[in-house]
Motif scaffolding. Structure first.
Motif, PDB file in Angstrom:
ATOM      1  N   ILE A 172       0.834  -1.205   0.000  1.00  0.00           N
ATOM      2  CA  ILE A 172       0.000   0.000   0.000  1.00  0.00           C
ATOM      3  C   ILE A 172       0.868   1.254   0.000  1.00  0.00           C
ATOM      4  O   ILE A 172       1.825   1.355   0.765  1.00  0.00           O
ATOM      5  N   THR A 173       0.502   2.207  -0.858  1.00  0.00           N
ATOM      6  CA  THR A 173       1.043   3.554  -0.789  1.00  0.00           C
ATOM      7  C   THR A 173      -0.094   4.470  -0.365  1.00  0.00           C
ATOM      8  O   THR A 173      -1.176   4.438  -0.963  1.00  0.00           O
ATOM      9  N   TRP A 174       0.139   5.271   0.669  1.00  0.00           N
ATOM     10  CA  TRP A 174      -0.905   6.127   1.231  1.00  0.00           C
ATOM     11  C   TRP A 174      -0.778   7.550   0.697  1.00  0.00           C
ATOM     12  O   TRP A 174       0.325   8.060   0.506  1.00  0.00           O
ATOM     13  N   TYR A 175      -1.933   8.205   0.499  1.00  0.00           N
ATOM     14  CA  TYR A 175      -1.970   9.587   0.050  1.00  0.00           C
ATOM     15  C   TYR A 175      -2.928  10.347   0.969  1.00  0.00           C
ATOM     16  O   TYR A 175      -4.119  10.032   1.037  1.00  0.00           O
ATOM     17  N   ASP A 176      -2.411  11.335   1.668  1.00  0.00           N
ATOM     18  CA  ASP A 176      -3.200  12.067   2.657  1.00  0.00           C
ATOM     19  C   ASP A 176      -3.855  13.303   2.048  1.00  0.00           C
ATOM     20  O   ASP A 176      -3.164  14.192   1.534  1.00  0.00           O
ATOM     21  N   GLU A 177      -5.173  13.355   2.116  1.00  0.00           N
ATOM     22  CA  GLU A 177      -5.899  14.570   1.788  1.00  0.00           C
ATOM     23  C   GLU A 177      -5.889  15.477   3.027  1.00  0.00           C
ATOM     24  O   GLU A 177      -6.323  15.051   4.097  1.00  0.00           O
ATOM     25  N   GLU A 178      -5.430  16.677   2.877  1.00  0.00           N
ATOM     26  CA  GLU A 178      -5.462  17.609   4.003  1.00  0.00           C
ATOM     27  C   GLU A 178      -6.844  18.240   4.143  1.00  0.00           C
ATOM     28  O   GLU A 178      -7.288  18.556   5.237  1.00  0.00           O
TER      29      GLU A 178
ATOM     30  N   LYS B  46       2.851   9.357 -10.101  1.00  0.00           N
ATOM     31  CA  LYS B  46       3.038   8.126  -9.313  1.00  0.00           C
ATOM     32  C   LYS B  46       2.611   6.873 -10.073  1.00  0.00           C
ATOM     33  O   LYS B  46       3.095   5.782  -9.774  1.00  0.00           O
ATOM     34  N   ILE B  47       1.689   7.019 -11.017  1.00  0.00           N
ATOM     35  CA  ILE B  47       1.198   5.886 -11.807  1.00  0.00           C
ATOM     36  C   ILE B  47       1.319   6.250 -13.274  1.00  0.00           C
ATOM     37  O   ILE B  47       0.856   7.316 -13.697  1.00  0.00           O
ATOM     38  N   ASN B  48       1.908   5.366 -14.040  1.00  0.00           N
ATOM     39  CA  ASN B  48       2.151   5.645 -15.455  1.00  0.00           C
ATOM     40  C   ASN B  48       1.446   4.681 -16.397  1.00  0.00           C
ATOM     41  O   ASN B  48       1.716   4.679 -17.593  1.00  0.00           O
ATOM     42  N   ASN B  49       0.556   3.864 -15.868  1.00  0.00           N
ATOM     43  CA  ASN B  49      -0.173   2.935 -16.728  1.00  0.00           C
ATOM     44  C   ASN B  49      -1.635   2.859 -16.290  1.00  0.00           C
ATOM     45  O   ASN B  49      -2.032   3.437 -15.279  1.00  0.00           O
ATOM     46  N   THR B  50      -2.423   2.161 -17.065  1.00  0.00           N
ATOM     47  CA  THR B  50      -3.854   1.997 -16.812  1.00  0.00           C
ATOM     48  C   THR B  50      -4.075   1.486 -15.392  1.00  0.00           C
ATOM     49  O   THR B  50      -3.348   0.614 -14.917  1.00  0.00           O
ATOM     50  N   PHE B  51      -5.131   2.020 -14.723  1.00  0.00           N
ATOM     51  CA  PHE B  51      -5.380   1.585 -13.352  1.00  0.00           C
ATOM     52  C   PHE B  51      -6.876   1.518 -13.054  1.00  0.00           C
ATOM     53  O   PHE B  51      -7.695   2.145 -13.731  1.00  0.00           O
ATOM     54  N   PHE B  52      -7.214   0.733 -12.031  1.00  0.00           N
ATOM     55  CA  PHE B  52      -8.563   0.732 -11.490  1.00  0.00           C
ATOM     56  C   PHE B  52      -8.696   1.888 -10.512  1.00  0.00           C
ATOM     57  O   PHE B  52      -7.761   2.188  -9.759  1.00  0.00           O
TER      58      PHE B  52
END
Length: 348
Positions: free
Chosen positions: A192-198, A213-219
């Motif tokens: 898991i990589t976490w991303y915090d919304e302030e 952070k993501i360079n390809n197709t994702f869900f």
């Protein structure tokens, strides 16, 4: 076999009615018989999807979408041979009148095919307050509300793992420390990589945190929606049609419990329907997305993902819907649905 009636329907059924029958047997197929009870065709959930994507309607006759030359057997031995030769879901056995008298479906559970590997990233938006699950969410964040033995979000992650999707990017805000603490102690060791919304960024704005952070197709999924449809088919549809976003939608069938009246000028009755069935597409909150979409999302600006879809449409980008059965979608974000979800997942 037991419950043969669950697999048999009339050629007069509508597409909507056929979908409900298919959902009730869980094998993804229905055999259609004529007025003389003779086998006339078969229809699968895939046949229905192709029919609808080609412009067919839910109230159209299901026979229009059916395979009118289904494989059949005259006895059990022939059915077994056919079933294993082509890996059919089910083979009908007919008598000399052409009537379906039995069905061979292999061993129990054999119709559930193994998933292939698609191995693309999964982004889960888990930052909301979960007001639909109040008062439970006053104590726990919505993703950690338990359904049976596991919290909602872990059910979702495990489903993706069956397709070898193992890299999770989770956007968090409300009670995020509880979320991180749960997974820090989780013996499954999810990647898991976490991303915090302030500040709350809506159902789509949090994606701005993943730029680069993501360079390809994702869900991309809400944390309260579990899909049991074939993810391989969805991804194939997305790629073949060169979509920038594919929205996964479920057909819902709703019986109106009243007589519905349509009127014209001066109150003249034009049509009356007693307790009609309404069928419509609803957004499951699950999407397949191309990474370039994130570049169009402003940083730290709240926005809903449907608004992002509309923005991409206005730019002339291709966005499309992949329809699934309502039986393939579990909306865990409502209190009234939690027990239904538990029973469906655990069979109790």
């Amino acid at each position: 076999m037991d419950n043969l009636r669950l697999f048999i329907g009339s050629t007069n059924l509508t597409v909507s009615e056929a979908m409900q029958k298919i959902d009730s047997n869980s094998y993804g197929i229905l055999f259609l018989v004529d007025g003389e009870k003779r086998l006339a065709g078969c229809i699968t959930d895939g046949d229905i999807r192709r029919f609808l994507l080609a412009g067919g309607k839910m109230m159209s006759c299901a026979f229009e979408a059916a395979n009118r030359n289904p494989k059949l057997a005259r006895d059990r031995e022939e059915a077994i041979a056919l079933y294993h030769k082509r890996n059919y879901v089910a083979v009908p056995i007919v008598n000399n009148k052409g009537e379906v008298v039995d069905l061979y479906t292999g061993n129990a559970g054999a119709h559930k095919k193994k998933h292939g590997s698609i191995n693309i990233p999964v982004v889960i938006n888990a930052g909301g307050k979960g007001t639909r699950l109040d008062p439970f969410t006053r104590v726990l964040p919505k993703p950690l509300i338990p359904v049976g033995e596991l919290p909602i979000i872990e059910h979702i992650m495990k489903e993706y793992q069956t397709y070898d999707c193992s890299k999770f990017h989770i956007i968090v805000n409300y009670k995020r420390d509880l979320m991180k603490a749960y997974f820090a102690d989780n013996e499954n060791n999810y990647n898991i990589t976490w991303y915090d919304e302030e500040e709350p960024l809506g159902t789509g704005g949090g994606l701005s945190l993943l730029k680069g952070k993501i360079n390809n197709t994702f869900f991309f999924a809400n944390c309260d929606a579990l899909l049991t449809a074939n993810y391989e088919s969805v991804l194939k549809f997305h790629k073949e049609n060169k979509n920038i976003i594919t929205m996964i939608c479920a057909y819902k069938n709703l019986n109106i419990p009243y007589g519905v009246v349509e009127i014209g000028e001066n109150g003249i009755i034009e049509d009356m329907k007693e307790k009609p069935l309404m069928s419509f597409l609803t957004n499951t909150g699950i999407y397949i997305v191309e990474p370039e979409v994130m570049e169009d999302i402003a940083c730290d600006v709240p926005i809903g993902f449907p608004d992002i879809i509309e923005m991409e449409k206005q730019k002339g980008k291709r966005v499309a819907v992949f329809p699934v059965s309502e039986n393939d979608w579990m909306d865990m974000g409502q209190l009234s649905e939690l027990e239904k979800m538990r029973v469906k997942l655990y069979g109790e």
